[in-house]
Design a protein around this motif. Sequence first.
Motif, PDB file in Angstrom:
ATOM      1  N   VAL A 173       5.814   1.584 -15.037  1.00 44.92           N
ATOM      2  CA  VAL A 173       5.010   1.932 -13.862  1.00 44.92           C
ATOM      3  C   VAL A 173       3.778   1.032 -13.832  1.00 44.92           C
ATOM      4  O   VAL A 173       3.161   0.751 -14.877  1.00 44.92           O
ATOM      5  N   ALA A 174       3.433   0.596 -12.618  1.00 47.68           N
ATOM      6  CA  ALA A 174       2.189  -0.170 -12.405  1.00 47.68           C
ATOM      7  C   ALA A 174       1.420   0.476 -11.261  1.00 47.68           C
ATOM      8  O   ALA A 174       2.004   0.800 -10.221  1.00 47.68           O
ATOM      9  N   VAL A 175       0.149   0.692 -11.483  1.00 42.56           N
ATOM     10  CA  VAL A 175      -0.729   1.220 -10.436  1.00 42.56           C
ATOM     11  C   VAL A 175      -1.401   0.027  -9.759  1.00 42.56           C
ATOM     12  O   VAL A 175      -2.172  -0.709 -10.407  1.00 42.56           O
ATOM     13  N   ALA A 184      -3.684   2.290  -4.545  1.00 40.80           N
ATOM     14  CA  ALA A 184      -3.140   2.064  -3.205  1.00 40.80           C
ATOM     15  C   ALA A 184      -1.618   2.204  -3.198  1.00 40.80           C
ATOM     16  O   ALA A 184      -1.025   2.767  -2.274  1.00 40.80           O
ATOM     17  N   PHE A 185      -0.961   1.681  -4.261  1.00 45.31           N
ATOM     18  CA  PHE A 185       0.493   1.778  -4.396  1.00 45.31           C
ATOM     19  C   PHE A 185       0.839   2.078  -5.853  1.00 45.31           C
ATOM     20  O   PHE A 185       0.083   1.710  -6.769  1.00 45.31           O
ATOM     21  N   ILE A 186       1.976   2.709  -6.064  1.00 44.18           N
ATOM     22  CA  ILE A 186       2.521   2.930  -7.413  1.00 44.18           C
ATOM     23  C   ILE A 186       3.879   2.253  -7.457  1.00 44.18           C
ATOM     24  O   ILE A 186       4.782   2.582  -6.684  1.00 44.18           O
ATOM     25  N   THR A 252       2.174  -9.954 -13.446  1.00 45.79           N
ATOM     26  CA  THR A 252       1.183  -9.236 -12.641  1.00 45.79           C
ATOM     27  C   THR A 252       1.780  -9.037 -11.257  1.00 45.79           C
ATOM     28  O   THR A 252       2.356  -9.971 -10.669  1.00 45.79           O
ATOM     29  N   TYR A 253       1.639  -7.843 -10.749  1.00 54.25           N
ATOM     30  CA  TYR A 253       2.182  -7.519  -9.431  1.00 54.25           C
ATOM     31  C   TYR A 253       1.008  -7.401  -8.461  1.00 54.25           C
ATOM     32  O   TYR A 253       0.032  -6.681  -8.742  1.00 54.25           O
ATOM     33  N   ALA A 254       1.111  -8.125  -7.350  1.00 51.61           N
ATOM     34  CA  ALA A 254      -0.003  -8.183  -6.400  1.00 51.61           C
ATOM     35  C   ALA A 254       0.513  -7.888  -4.996  1.00 51.61           C
ATOM     36  O   ALA A 254       1.675  -8.143  -4.665  1.00 51.61           O
ATOM     37  N   VAL A 255      -0.389  -7.328  -4.161  1.00 56.36           N
ATOM     38  CA  VAL A 255      -0.083  -7.034  -2.764  1.00 56.36           C
ATOM     39  C   VAL A 255      -1.063  -7.827  -1.909  1.00 56.36           C
ATOM     40  O   VAL A 255      -2.292  -7.748  -2.108  1.00 56.36           O
ATOM     41  N   THR A 256      -0.520  -8.603  -0.960  1.00 53.92           N
ATOM     42  CA  THR A 256      -1.365  -9.358  -0.017  1.00 53.92           C
ATOM     43  C   THR A 256      -1.154  -8.805   1.380  1.00 53.92           C
ATOM     44  O   THR A 256      -0.166  -8.106   1.655  1.00 53.92           O
ATOM     45  N   LEU A 257      -2.086  -9.140   2.238  1.00 54.12           N
ATOM     46  CA  LEU A 257      -1.999  -8.722   3.636  1.00 54.12           C
ATOM     47  C   LEU A 257      -1.562  -9.942   4.439  1.00 54.12           C
ATOM     48  O   LEU A 257      -2.314 -10.916   4.572  1.00 54.12           O
ATOM     49  N   GLU A 258      -0.342  -9.894   4.951  1.00 52.81           N
ATOM     50  CA  GLU A 258       0.230 -11.017   5.676  1.00 52.81           C
ATOM     51  C   GLU A 258       0.407 -10.662   7.150  1.00 52.81           C
ATOM     52  O   GLU A 258       0.166  -9.519   7.575  1.00 52.81           O
ATOM     53  N   GLN A 259       0.876 -11.645   7.910  1.00 53.78           N
ATOM     54  CA  GLN A 259       1.170 -11.390   9.309  1.00 53.78           C
ATOM     55  C   GLN A 259       2.344 -10.420   9.407  1.00 53.78           C
ATOM     56  O   GLN A 259       3.058 -10.185   8.437  1.00 53.78           O
ATOM     57  N   ALA A 260       2.527  -9.828  10.559  1.00 49.24           N
ATOM     58  CA  ALA A 260       3.591  -8.836  10.731  1.00 49.24           C
ATOM     59  C   ALA A 260       4.933  -9.442  10.344  1.00 49.24           C
ATOM     60  O   ALA A 260       5.290 -10.535  10.775  1.00 49.24           O
ATOM     61  N   GLY A 261       5.670  -8.731   9.455  1.00 51.49           N
ATOM     62  CA  GLY A 261       6.957  -9.233   8.987  1.00 51.49           C
ATOM     63  C   GLY A 261       6.870 -10.020   7.720  1.00 51.49           C
ATOM     64  O   GLY A 261       7.902 -10.416   7.164  1.00 51.49           O
ATOM     65  N   SER A 270      -3.044 -15.015   1.810  1.00 53.38           N
ATOM     66  CA  SER A 270      -4.328 -14.326   1.603  1.00 53.38           C
ATOM     67  C   SER A 270      -4.455 -14.028   0.128  1.00 53.38           C
ATOM     68  O   SER A 270      -3.468 -14.065  -0.631  1.00 53.38           O
ATOM     69  N   ALA A 271      -5.685 -13.761  -0.288  1.00 52.65           N
ATOM     70  CA  ALA A 271      -5.907 -13.383  -1.675  1.00 52.65           C
ATOM     71  C   ALA A 271      -5.319 -11.996  -1.914  1.00 52.65           C
ATOM     72  O   ALA A 271      -5.233 -11.165  -1.006  1.00 52.65           O
ATOM     73  N   PRO A 272      -4.893 -11.699  -3.154  1.00 52.54           N
ATOM     74  CA  PRO A 272      -4.365 -10.372  -3.442  1.00 52.54           C
ATOM     75  C   PRO A 272      -5.375  -9.276  -3.122  1.00 52.54           C
ATOM     76  O   PRO A 272      -6.560  -9.395  -3.450  1.00 52.54           O
ATOM     77  N   VAL A 273      -4.882  -8.229  -2.442  1.00 54.37           N
ATOM     78  CA  VAL A 273      -5.724  -7.074  -2.103  1.00 54.37           C
ATOM     79  C   VAL A 273      -5.646  -6.036  -3.209  1.00 54.37           C
ATOM     80  O   VAL A 273      -6.661  -5.441  -3.593  1.00 54.37           O
ATOM     81  N   PHE A 274      -4.458  -5.810  -3.738  1.00 53.54           N
ATOM     82  CA  PHE A 274      -4.251  -4.823  -4.811  1.00 53.54           C
ATOM     83  C   PHE A 274      -3.405  -5.495  -5.902  1.00 53.54           C
ATOM     84  O   PHE A 274      -2.469  -6.255  -5.613  1.00 53.54           O
ATOM     85  N   THR A 275      -3.732  -5.224  -7.161  1.00 53.56           N
ATOM     86  CA  THR A 275      -2.977  -5.795  -8.282  1.00 53.56           C
ATOM     87  C   THR A 275      -2.789  -4.739  -9.362  1.00 53.56           C
ATOM     88  O   THR A 275      -3.467  -3.706  -9.388  1.00 53.56           O
ATOM     89  N   GLY A 276      -1.840  -5.039 -10.282  1.00 49.03           N
ATOM     90  CA  GLY A 276      -1.597  -4.139 -11.408  1.00 49.03           C
ATOM     91  C   GLY A 276      -0.517  -4.702 -12.318  1.00 49.03           C
ATOM     92  O   GLY A 276       0.226  -5.628 -11.953  1.00 49.03           O
TER      93      GLY A 276
END
Length: 286
Positions: A173-175, A184-186, A252-261, A270-276
């Motif tokens: 599991v990664a938070v 933000a995500f699990i 490392t798992y990261a979440v970025t904010l991209e264009q729709a789709g 974009s730079a990672p918004v959330f990581t874990g």
Amino acid sequence: MMAYSEDDIALAAEYALGTLDADERAEAETKMSVDKDFAAMVEAWQHKLGVLNQMVGSVEPRPELWNKIKTAIGLSEAQAALTLPATPPAASEAVEPAAVADAFNVVRLSAQARRWRNVATFATAIAAALIAMIAVGVYQPDLLPGAIRPKPRTQVVEVRTPSAPTPRSAQYVAVLQKESGAPAFILTVDAATKSFTVRKVGASAEPGKSFELWLISDKLPRPRSLGVIGNSDFTARPVLASYDSDVINNATYAVTLEQAGGSPDGVPHSAPVFTGKLIETVPPAR
């Protein structure tokens, strides 16, 4: 085959049984010599009733039984002198024709009754013998002769042993969150199937934007997209199957904010918004 009366049928059956007297047997043999259908009916009765001959062996009487038979029929003593029958009654004392006809009818009916009684008795014996054979064949077939003994049936039974339970795989599991921020995500990863599930906890995308998950490892030349995170609470995918376990567990798992789709070219914009990072929560079964 022509139709026959009950007398003819009984005569044929009793001839097959061998219970006729000399006159009746001669009558039956005469019919057989001139009537092929009657002969065929006698043969059919012999075929039906002759099955018992195969079940009964010959028995030789004991010597003392022969002596009793001879005594009973008078052969053991001197035979008595031959006595002529009494003189027939005179013509004046002749029996009336009607009385003779009645006596003949009585004799004929008695013979018919005797014939059918013999046939019925023999048929009952056959039925009892067949029932006995069936019972012996079911419970003690070894007692029957080899020719009529039922063949043993072989039944193949497939016994399936229960399959061993699938060993429990390790769970990771990664938070995914901002530094010192709320989750933000699990992210949950199954080590055996290398599939993952992302659960949305507190993140909400901007209008016209999509969250995209990335795998970042020093063993890879660049971040690898794991797909867009859907709008539902859970997003599951098996896309980790192409990566080694060591890469998966230490990335490392990261979440970025991209264009729709999501990113159009497989590169984060974009730079990672959330990581874990993954931690083991359930060890594999030993």
